[in-house]
Write a protein that holds these residues in place. Structure first.
Motif, PDB file in Angstrom:
ATOM      1  N   UNK A  16       0.876  -1.168   0.000  1.00  0.00           N
ATOM      2  CA  UNK A  16       0.000   0.000   0.000  1.00  0.00           C
ATOM      3  C   UNK A  16       0.918   1.224   0.000  1.00  0.00           C
ATOM      4  N   UNK A  17       1.300   1.628  -1.195  1.00  0.00           N
ATOM      5  CA  UNK A  17       2.373   2.620  -1.383  1.00  0.00           C
ATOM      6  C   UNK A  17       1.801   4.037  -1.340  1.00  0.00           C
ATOM      7  N   UNK A  18       1.263   4.411  -0.193  1.00  0.00           N
ATOM      8  CA  UNK A  18       0.659   5.728  -0.011  1.00  0.00           C
ATOM      9  C   UNK A  18       1.092   6.251   1.351  1.00  0.00           C
ATOM     10  N   UNK A  19       1.513   7.499   1.405  1.00  0.00           N
ATOM     11  CA  UNK A  19       2.084   8.004   2.652  1.00  0.00           C
ATOM     12  C   UNK A  19       1.057   8.221   3.756  1.00  0.00           C
ATOM     13  N   UNK A  20      -0.235   7.989   3.477  1.00  0.00           N
ATOM     14  CA  UNK A  20      -1.209   8.091   4.570  1.00  0.00           C
ATOM     15  C   UNK A  20      -1.144   6.868   5.486  1.00  0.00           C
ATOM     16  N   UNK A  21      -0.474   5.788   5.026  1.00  0.00           N
ATOM     17  CA  UNK A  21      -0.382   4.580   5.840  1.00  0.00           C
ATOM     18  C   UNK A  21       0.996   4.505   6.507  1.00  0.00           C
ATOM     19  N   UNK A  22       1.008   4.351   7.820  1.00  0.00           N
ATOM     20  CA  UNK A  22       2.237   4.091   8.574  1.00  0.00           C
ATOM     21  C   UNK A  22       2.138   2.683   9.157  1.00  0.00           C
ATOM     22  N   UNK A  23       3.095   1.839   8.810  1.00  0.00           N
ATOM     23  CA  UNK A  23       2.989   0.413   9.128  1.00  0.00           C
ATOM     24  C   UNK A  23       4.348  -0.133   9.555  1.00  0.00           C
ATOM     25  N   UNK A  24       4.402  -1.002  10.566  1.00  0.00           N
ATOM     26  CA  UNK A  24       5.670  -1.642  10.925  1.00  0.00           C
ATOM     27  C   UNK A  24       6.059  -2.704   9.892  1.00  0.00           C
ATOM     28  N   UNK A  25       7.367  -2.861   9.688  1.00  0.00           N
ATOM     29  CA  UNK A  25       7.903  -3.822   8.717  1.00  0.00           C
ATOM     30  C   UNK A  25       8.859  -4.786   9.418  1.00  0.00           C
ATOM     31  N   UNK A  26       8.708  -6.072   9.122  1.00  0.00           N
ATOM     32  CA  UNK A  26       9.695  -7.094   9.493  1.00  0.00           C
ATOM     33  C   UNK A  26      10.350  -7.554   8.198  1.00  0.00           C
ATOM     34  N   UNK A  27      11.641  -7.284   8.049  1.00  0.00           N
ATOM     35  CA  UNK A  27      12.334  -7.483   6.769  1.00  0.00           C
ATOM     36  C   UNK A  27      13.414  -8.543   6.919  1.00  0.00           C
ATOM     37  N   UNK A  28      13.458  -9.463   5.971  1.00  0.00           N
ATOM     38  CA  UNK A  28      14.518 -10.458   5.875  1.00  0.00           C
ATOM     39  C   UNK A  28      15.058 -10.424   4.450  1.00  0.00           C
ATOM     40  N   UNK A  29      16.373 -10.265   4.325  1.00  0.00           N
ATOM     41  CA  UNK A  29      17.011 -10.122   3.014  1.00  0.00           C
ATOM     42  C   UNK A  29      17.907 -11.322   2.763  1.00  0.00           C
ATOM     43  N   UNK A  30      17.709 -11.990   1.623  1.00  0.00           N
ATOM     44  CA  UNK A  30      18.587 -13.065   1.197  1.00  0.00           C
ATOM     45  C   UNK A  30      19.639 -12.534   0.246  1.00  0.00           C
ATOM     46  N   UNK A  31      20.888 -12.983   0.390  1.00  0.00           N
ATOM     47  CA  UNK A  31      21.978 -12.423  -0.408  1.00  0.00           C
ATOM     48  C   UNK A  31      23.175 -13.358  -0.377  1.00  0.00           C
ATOM     49  N   UNK A  32      24.130 -13.180  -1.302  1.00  0.00           N
ATOM     50  CA  UNK A  32      25.349 -13.994  -1.263  1.00  0.00           C
ATOM     51  C   UNK A  32      26.069 -13.834   0.071  1.00  0.00           C
ATOM     52  N   UNK A  33      26.662 -14.899   0.553  1.00  0.00           N
ATOM     53  CA  UNK A  33      27.239 -14.892   1.901  1.00  0.00           C
ATOM     54  C   UNK A  33      28.383 -13.896   2.041  1.00  0.00           C
ATOM     55  N   UNK A  34      29.114 -13.597   0.947  1.00  0.00           N
ATOM     56  CA  UNK A  34      30.241 -12.679   1.051  1.00  0.00           C
ATOM     57  C   UNK A  34      29.794 -11.215   1.051  1.00  0.00           C
ATOM     58  N   UNK A  35      28.483 -10.988   0.903  1.00  0.00           N
ATOM     59  CA  UNK A  35      27.939  -9.629   0.940  1.00  0.00           C
ATOM     60  C   UNK A  35      27.357  -9.357   2.326  1.00  0.00           C
ATOM     61  N   UNK A  36      27.196  -8.077   2.641  1.00  0.00           N
ATOM     62  CA  UNK A  36      26.554  -7.671   3.894  1.00  0.00           C
ATOM     63  C   UNK A  36      25.257  -6.926   3.567  1.00  0.00           C
ATOM     64  N   UNK A  37      24.212  -7.240   4.308  1.00  0.00           N
ATOM     65  CA  UNK A  37      22.928  -6.551   4.141  1.00  0.00           C
ATOM     66  C   UNK A  37      22.725  -5.558   5.278  1.00  0.00           C
ATOM     67  N   UNK A  38      22.214  -4.390   4.947  1.00  0.00           N
ATOM     68  CA  UNK A  38      21.821  -3.366   5.910  1.00  0.00           C
ATOM     69  C   UNK A  38      20.359  -3.031   5.670  1.00  0.00           C
ATOM     70  N   UNK A  39      19.673  -2.599   6.707  1.00  0.00           N
ATOM     71  CA  UNK A  39      18.280  -2.178   6.555  1.00  0.00           C
ATOM     72  C   UNK A  39      17.964  -1.112   7.604  1.00  0.00           C
ATOM     73  N   UNK A  40      16.681  -0.786   7.721  1.00  0.00           N
ATOM     74  CA  UNK A  40      16.265   0.266   8.649  1.00  0.00           C
ATOM     75  C   UNK A  40      16.658  -0.026  10.089  1.00  0.00           C
ATOM     76  N   UNK A  41      16.593  -1.285  10.464  1.00  0.00           N
ATOM     77  CA  UNK A  41      16.811  -1.691  11.849  1.00  0.00           C
ATOM     78  C   UNK A  41      18.051  -2.581  11.964  1.00  0.00           C
ATOM     79  N   UNK A  42      18.525  -2.834  13.178  1.00  0.00           N
ATOM     80  CA  UNK A  42      19.692  -3.704  13.342  1.00  0.00           C
ATOM     81  C   UNK A  42      19.378  -5.137  12.907  1.00  0.00           C
TER      82      UNK A  42
END
Length: 936
Positions: A172-198
């Motif tokens: 729901x890509x509209x700025x009237x909605x504020x929603x919590x996100x739980x994010x999991x990122x899959x990636x090559x092991x030699x790479x590092x992923x960063x996101x909004x939270x630790x």
């Protein structure tokens, strides 16, 4: 100049502009939380990604169909979607009848068999896949060259503002909605992923060898455009600050640039502490990561906990970066910090007020930087540069208003323009002066407090300030903050005040009308334009340049539908007829002021005297220079009078005054340099700067003199550019010294900016070997700011082969950053030999340039702006008009931009035909007068 009404986002919104979306998403289906799993194969061909998103949502109205956003993602319309209703015991699957995808509008409509139950919670799960984009929006890939291995390294990052989250996952890509996100990122092991939270944990992928999943803590409720994540081969941050309790602040970049991160990392917590005290609200974060992207089209973007920057915006090295580079880093970090309050804590109601949060951030950034390093006098210096840039951009007929209506998503691009944000910041400064320090600070705090964690509008801020100024009567009876600000936000352009004094009565009549730099162009305004203008003034005997309290107002009629200006007569504004009068103290409002002839003469008497010229504040001296040269260009004033007043520059020693001067001389130089009498103008500039050159750059110059507010770098630039013999000799000597010991070039007396002037001069008048020395320095450099400086110096060559080579490097070399291209191309076009070469290159390689700019309309046109700024003939204008129309006709919004480009080009031609010879005549007369007086 910056194009009015445009920013780097304009062209990349192409897909969104293909149709008109009549409404926003319905409010009765509300997302409660997201669980996003996304796997990115950044190290593989075509760089695919795939994922799933589970959206918990509640229904507030019985509906059989609902919509969310999706764009450029592949889904299987029946197998990839499930909808379940959460019950007290177990979930119940909801049958989906059909799914409709509208790629043009970026929407997906889901229709179910039976109406959804009010106040019930549903979970929508969608599987999707796509490939990484290459245009710096959505989920995109970027690259850099590893200096140790010389191999290209790939990375992925996100840019979701304003409505690009839908290109990475359904939402729901509209700025009237504020929603919590739980994010999991899959990636090559030699790479590092960063996101909004630790990151909370990293686990092996069960099926893909050498891939891992990185899970992150749940975010607080945020709009989708603040979601962010990245994947890169960044093992460790360059630096980390632990000054904020429980909130480490780290800066990440490519491995060979890690030492350049210290300044930004040290600056961020200091700025947080300053703004928390200023705004009276503490913010709490689990961590903050600053990410430097090697090849990014934007300058800086803030998201919760993960801020992304172009390398030049965030990396600083004391030995290879200039003072301006250091200030730019401080400003970029300050803007990102301020946006945690204005943008994240209090968000905008809709995209038509995007300018508001960005203007707040830009304006308040000057306070933070000024507090960090008071000796820079940054608030004054940058504030004046911002003010002049607004007056320049907004002086054309085809400019845009600050607050552009956005009835639907297809019009978002009209509200996203850098010029509107800059003008908005200048108007906030005017409002600050207008209401006073106490009301301003109280109003800012109250606005943030009552609107925390929700949306608010500009009108909300105006109303808060109105309540406060009504208590102390600051504005006076009948003056309304909303009405005043609406007049500035609703009209394009800005006013020209005409001041006519009654010398025997100590009074002055002030009138307003819109200022046009192109008076020969037909004005598109159909009705009178009127601004509500606070008037500040001082005089020769008053000498008060500190008070910003408006003592008089220019107002407008309120009866009926008329909107006509009402002149005002100001009484007792001077002590007597020999007193000069000066309005708009220290750029308190964005406008220009023209006086009657006698008042200009009184000002000139004070300015021309080395003992008295400082009685006029340096900021107002800079304003006078800018006004005079723009009045002379547009025909409001003749060059005899204008250049006569500018004679005081011979003894001027303030940076801000010379900074305003060099920008205006460059505008004249762009048109004058290809004229056969160009040497007359060059000689005039040489004579104007000679005294300051001898004073500042003689043999007893200070070793390692700091730039700070010194005007020496500007004097050196002008002196060498206009070929003052003493400057050319100095440049040759210093370049010889640098060539002998290139690794110790910072050990001398010059600043980084002064070194660039020396390099440019050496390349311009030197040999092939000299060009090779500068080229070698560029090839060995790993510093973004230094590389840009050296590329610009290489473009100073008078060898056609080298200029062609520089063009190819700029657009066809893997090692040249896209952020550097604009400055390098401008340097080539500004070279008298470069205009024809650049024009031919563009005409033959327009598709290459469009691809280089990721098919962004704004970036393509902004890149080629120097071709328009430097044209002087009808044939050149005709060629560019036909070329732009034919080759760029498929690009979004090109019609509006071409109108502005043609106005700018036509303005150059008009000046060349009608003002160039009068300017030369004025120079001859002034030179003869000086010669006769010196003989006497």
């Amino acid at each position: 100049m910056h194009l009015a009404g445009l920013t780097v986002w304009l062209g990349i919104l192409t897909g969104l502009l293909l149709c008109s979306v009549p409404h926003r998403l319905p409010k009765w289906v509300v997302p409660l939380k997201y669980r996003l799993n996304i796997l990115v194969r950044v190290n593989q061909p075509y760089q695919p990604f795939e994922g799933s998103v589970a959206i918990s949502m509640v229904v507030e109205k019985p509906v059989k169909s609902f919509q969310l956003n999706i764009q450029d993602l592949e889904i299987h319309r029946t197998k990839s979607l499930t909808l379940t209703m959460k019950g007290t015991v177990k979930s119940q699957k909801v049958p989906i009848l059909y799914v409709e995808l509208n790629e043009k509008s970026g929407r997906m409509t889901i229709t179910v068999q039976t109406a959804l139950v009010v106040n019930s919670t549903y979970v929508l799960k969608i599987l999707f896949n796509s490939v990484l984009r290459r245009d710096n929006i959505g989920l995109y890939s970027s690259s850099y060259v590893d200096q140790n291995t010389t191999l290209t390294q790939w990375m992925a990052a996100t840019q979701f503002e304003p409505i690009f989250a839908r290109q990475a996952f359904p939402c729901f890509d509209d700025l009237m909605f504020r929603t919590p996100f739980s994010i999991t990122v899959g990636h090559p092991a030699q790479f590092r992923a960063l996101s909004n939270m630790p990151a909370t944990k990293t686990t092996r992928h069960p099926k893909l060898k050498k891939f891992v999943w990185t899970s992150f803590a749940k975010t607080p409720p945020i709009p989708t455009y603040l979601v962010a994540f990245s994947i890169a081969k960044f093992d460790v941050p360059g630096s980390t600050s632990l000054e904020r309790p429980d909130c480490p602040i780290s800066t990440w970049t490519r491995p060979d640039a890690l030492p350049q991160t210290n300044y930004a990392t040290q600056t961020a917590p200091l700025l947080f502490a300053f703004y928390e005290e200023l705004f009276g609200i503490q913010l709490y974060f689990s961590k903050i990561d600053l990410l430097a992207l090697p090849d990014w089209a934007h300058w800086a973007r803030e998201s919760l906990g993960l801020w992304t920057f172009a390398e030049a915006a965030i990396l600083y090295d004391s030995q290879r970066s200039s003072l301006a580079d250091q200030q730019a880093v401080a400003r970029a970090v300050a803007i990102a910090v301020v946006q945690q309050w204005f943008g994240n804590l209090v968000s905008i109601t809709w995209w038509h007020e995007l300018w508001l949060k960005n203007a707040f951030a830009l304006y308040f950034s000057t306070f933070g930087v000024d507090t960090l390093t008071p000796e820079w006098e940054y608030k004054e210096r940058f504030g004046l540069q911002l003010y002049f840039s607004v007056l320049e951009t907004d002086s054309y007929i085809h400019t845009d208003v600050v607050a552009t209506p956005v009835p639907n998503e297809s019009h978002i691009w009209t509200a996203i323009h850098e010029s509107g944000e800059r003008k908005g910041a200048v108007l906030l400064s005017m409002l600050h002066h207008m209401v006073g320090e106490e009301a301003w600070n109280a109003g800012v705090r109250r606005y943030l407090t009552i609107n925390a964690n929700q949306s608010a509008s500009a009108k909300d801020f105006w109303e808060v300030l109105q309540l406060l100024v009504d208590r102390d009567g600051r504005l006076g009876k009948g003056l309304n903050v909303t009405r005043i600000m609406d007049s500035w936000l609703s009209y394009p352009g800005y006013p020209l005040l005409t001041v006519t004094r009654s010398y025997g009565q100590k009074s002055a009549l002030v009138e307003q009308k819109r200022f046009h730099i192109s008076p020969h162009q037909p004005d598109r305004e159909m009705s009178p334009v009127c601004w509500w203008i606070p008037l500040t003034h001082t005089c020769g005997s008053c000498n008060d340049f500190n008070s910003s309290v408006p003592r008089h107002w220019l107002t407008c009629t309120l009866a009926g539908n008329t909107n006509r200006p009402i002149p005002v007569r100001m009484h007792d504004v001077v002590a007597g007829p020999t007193d000069w009068l000066l309005l708009n103290i220290r750029h308190s409002s964005p406008l220009r002021v023209n006086y009657d002839l006698r008042n200009w003469e009184l000002l000139n008497q004070t300015l021309s005297n080395p003992e008295t010229f400082r009685s006029i504040h340096r900021v107002n001296r800079a304003q006078l220079v800018d006004d005079i040269l723009n009045f002379a260009w547009s025909g409001v004033m003749d060059y005899h009078m204008g250049f006569g007043v500018l004679g005081f520059l011979e003894h001027e020693d303030e940076y801000v005054v010379w900074d305003a001067t060099v920008a205006n001389f460059e505008k004249i130089n762009n048109v004058a340099k290809r004229h056969h009498n160009y040497n007359i103008f060059k000689t005039f500039i040489r004579n104007l700067v000679r005294r300051q050159f001898d004073k500042e750059l003689s043999e007893n110059r200070t070793i390692n003199k700091e730039e700070k507010m010194s005007h020496r770098p500007v004097i050196l630039q002008l002196s060498c550019q206009y070929e003052l013999p003493a400057c050319l000799s100095l440049a040759r000597r210093e370049f010889a010294r640098i060539s002998a010991t290139p690794s110790h070039r910072k050990d001398g007396w010059m600043s980084i900016r002064e070194q660039e002037t020396v390099f440019c001069t050496a390349v311009r008048f030197g040999t092939e070997a000299d060009w090779g020395v500068v080229d070698g320095l560029y090839q060995r450099s790993i510093f973004a700011a230094e590389q840009e400086s050296l590329l610009s110096a290489l473009a100073c060559s008078r060898n056609i082969y080298y200029l062609e080579r520089s063009l190819k490097w700029t657009f066809q070399s893997v090692g040249v950053r896209k952020q550097n291209a604009k400055r390098v191309f401008r340097a080539i076009v500004s070279n008298p030999l470069g205009y024809r070469i650049a024009t031919e290159y563009v005409s033959k390689n327009i598709q290459l340039i469009k691809n280089f700019c990721n098919n962004s309309t704004n970036k393509v046109v902004d890149l080629m702006m120097p071709l328009v700024e430097n044209l002087v003939t009808e044939s050149e204008l005709t060629f560019l008009e036909k070329f732009l129309t034919d080759k760029l006709k498929d690009m979004v919004g090109i019609g509006t931009m071409i109108k502005l480009l043609l106005e700018l080009g036509s303005n150059n031609i008009h000046w060349h035909r009608n003002k160039y010879e009068p300017m030369l005549s004025a120079i001859r007369d002034i030179s003869n007068w000086k010669y006769q007086n010196s003989s006497l």
